[in-house]
Design an enzyme around this catalytic site. Structure first.
Site, short mmCIF file in Angstrom:
data_model
loop_
_atom_site.label_atom_id
_atom_site.label_comp_id
_atom_site.label_asym_id
_atom_site.label_seq_id
_atom_site.Cartn_x
_atom_site.Cartn_y
_atom_site.Cartn_z
N ARG A 86 0.87 -1.17 0.00
CA ARG A 86 0.00 0.00 0.00
C ARG A 86 0.91 1.23 0.00
O ARG A 86 2.04 1.18 0.48
CB ARG A 86 -0.89 0.02 1.23
CG ARG A 86 -1.82 -1.17 1.35
CD ARG A 86 -2.62 -1.12 2.64
NE ARG A 86 -3.54 -2.25 2.72
CZ ARG A 86 -3.25 -3.44 3.24
NH1 ARG A 86 -2.02 -3.65 3.74
NH2 ARG A 86 -4.14 -4.41 3.28
N LYS A 113 -2.40 -0.82 7.39
CA LYS A 113 -3.85 -0.65 7.48
C LYS A 113 -4.52 -1.81 8.19
O LYS A 113 -5.47 -1.62 8.95
CB LYS A 113 -4.41 -0.49 6.05
CG LYS A 113 -5.92 -0.39 5.96
CD LYS A 113 -6.33 -0.30 4.51
CE LYS A 113 -7.85 -0.32 4.35
NZ LYS A 113 -8.25 -0.29 2.92
N HIS A 197 -2.33 2.62 -6.22
CA HIS A 197 -2.89 1.29 -6.02
C HIS A 197 -2.64 0.37 -7.22
O HIS A 197 -2.74 -0.85 -7.11
CB HIS A 197 -4.39 1.42 -5.77
CG HIS A 197 -4.90 0.45 -4.76
ND1 HIS A 197 -4.48 0.42 -3.45
CD2 HIS A 197 -5.80 -0.56 -4.87
CE1 HIS A 197 -5.11 -0.53 -2.79
NE2 HIS A 197 -5.91 -1.15 -3.63
N ARG A 200 0.10 -2.27 -6.59
CA ARG A 200 -0.39 -3.39 -5.79
C ARG A 200 -1.28 -4.30 -6.62
O ARG A 200 -1.14 -5.53 -6.61
CB ARG A 200 -1.14 -2.83 -4.59
CG ARG A 200 -1.63 -3.83 -3.57
CD ARG A 200 -2.11 -3.04 -2.35
NE ARG A 200 -2.89 -3.80 -1.40
CZ ARG A 200 -2.39 -4.57 -0.45
NH1 ARG A 200 -1.08 -4.71 -0.34
NH2 ARG A 200 -3.18 -5.21 0.40
N HIS A 223 -3.17 -9.10 2.49
CA HIS A 223 -4.63 -9.18 2.44
C HIS A 223 -5.12 -10.25 3.43
O HIS A 223 -4.57 -11.34 3.49
CB HIS A 223 -5.11 -9.57 1.04
CG HIS A 223 -5.10 -8.44 0.07
ND1 HIS A 223 -4.20 -8.36 -0.98
CD2 HIS A 223 -5.86 -7.32 -0.02
CE1 HIS A 223 -4.41 -7.27 -1.67
NE2 HIS A 223 -5.41 -6.61 -1.11
N TYR A 232 -8.90 -8.15 -6.97
CA TYR A 232 -7.74 -7.51 -7.57
C TYR A 232 -7.34 -8.16 -8.89
O TYR A 232 -6.71 -7.53 -9.74
CB TYR A 232 -6.54 -7.62 -6.62
CG TYR A 232 -6.46 -6.54 -5.59
CD1 TYR A 232 -5.48 -5.55 -5.66
CD2 TYR A 232 -7.35 -6.50 -4.53
CE1 TYR A 232 -5.38 -4.57 -4.70
CE2 TYR A 232 -7.26 -5.52 -3.56
CZ TYR A 232 -6.28 -4.55 -3.65
OH TYR A 232 -6.19 -3.58 -2.70
#
Length: 250
Positions: A86, A113, A197, A200, A223, A232
Site C-alpha cells: 500500500r 492498514k 494502487h 499493488r 490481504h 484484484y
C-alpha cells in the site's frame, strides 16, 4: 457510496498510523454498510493494474529526469510492485527495516492498514531479472541516499528530489501516485485510471497469471481475505486458468 467508502478508509488509515483500532471496524458501522449495499448496490472504482510490460517502460531513463530522481523513481516503483505494498506502507519504509541476503531483501513493515496493533510483518523481495530487479534498484538508491544524509538509516528512505537532483524530506502517501503518473506521461503512456494502487493491483494480477496460489499472494500483500484478492485479479480471460479446463483436460 464511493465517497463514503473513501472517507471511511481515510479514518481507518489515520487510526492505523497512530496504532489505534479504527471505529470503522465496529459491528454497527459494518452492519450499516451492508444495509446500504443491499439497498443501493455499490460499483467499486478499481485502479487499473500496472503490467510487467508497462513496468519495464516506466523504469527506463527519462531525459528530463536527473540521475538521482530516476534512481528514486525506479526503486519506488519496483519495490512498490514487488512487495504489493500500500502507498502508506511504502513511504514509511526506512533502511533500518531492510535485511539483505543472497536471496534478496526482507522488508519489515512495522504497521499497516490491517495491523492496527503494530505487530508488524515481513515481506520478501527476491532478486529479479534485468531491469525489473527491485533489490538492485533499491541498493542503488540507498547508495545515493547514504551519501546525502548521515541519518539515512532511521529516516524513511523514499524522499523528495528537486529538479536539480537534490534530496529533500520524506514523501507523503499522495506522492506515490503522482510519481507513477508523472513517470507514465514521461514514458508516453496514458495515465487515466492509474494510481498508486495500480502497483499493488499489478503484482496481484501478474502473480495470479503466473500461477501463484492465493495464500502466497496474501502473504506478500497482507490481504486478510481471499475475496479481496480475487477482486484484484483482473485483465485475465475467464478461459485462462479455468477450473473446468483443468479438470477436463481441454
Amino acid at each position: 457510496m464511493s465517497t463514503l467508502i473513501r472517507r471511511l478508509a481515510a479514518i481507518a488509515s489515520a487510526h492505523a498510523a497512530i496504532g489505534q483500532v479504527s471505529p470503522t471496524q465496529s459491528t454497527l458501522i459494518r452492519a450499516t454498510l451492508r444495509g446500504i449495499k443491499r439497498v443501493h448496490g455499490m460499483a467499486q472504482a478499481q485502479a487499473k493494474p500496472i503490467t510487467l510490460a508497462m513496468l519495464r517502460t516506466l523504469v527506463r531513463s527519462c531525459p528530463e529526469h536527473s540521475v538521482v530522481r530516476t534512481a528514486r523513481d525506479r526503486a519506488l516503483l519496483l519495490v512498490g510492485f514487488a512487495g504489493g505494498f500500500r502507498r502508506s506502507e511504502l513511504v514509511r519504509i526506512a533502511p533500518a527495516d531492510l535485511v539483505f541476503s543472497r536471496s534478496g531483501v526482507t522488508v519489515t513493515l512495522r504497521r499497516s492498514k490491517t495491523d492496527p496493533h503494530s505487530r508488524g510483518r515481513t515481506v520478501a523481495l527476491p532478486y529479479g531479472l534485468g531491469t525489473l530487479c527491485a533489490v538492485k534498484a533499491l541498493k542503488k538508491w540507498l547508495d545515493i541516499l547514504q551519501r546525502e544524509r548521515e541519518d539515512a538509516e532511521l529516516r524513511p528512505m523514499f524522499r523528495r528530489v528537486d529538479r536539480y537532483g537534490r534530496v529533500g524530506g520524506a514523501l507523503g502517501d499522495a506522492a506515490v501516485g503522482s510519481i507513477l503518473r508523472d513517470r507514465m506521461l514521461a514514458s508516453g503512456l496514458k495515465a487515466d485510471g492509474f494510481s498508486a494502487h495500480s502497483l499493488r493491483a499489478g503484482l496481484v494480477t501478474a502473480a495470479a497469471q503466473a500461477g501463484a496460489t492465493t495464500w502466497a499472494i496474501q502473504r506478500q500483500t497482507g490481504h486478510r481475505s481471499e475475496c479481496t484478492v480475487h477482486r484484484y485479479i483482473r485483465g485475465i480471460s475467464p478461459f485462462k486458468m479455468n477450473a473446468s479446463k483443468t479438470a477436463l483436460r481441454f
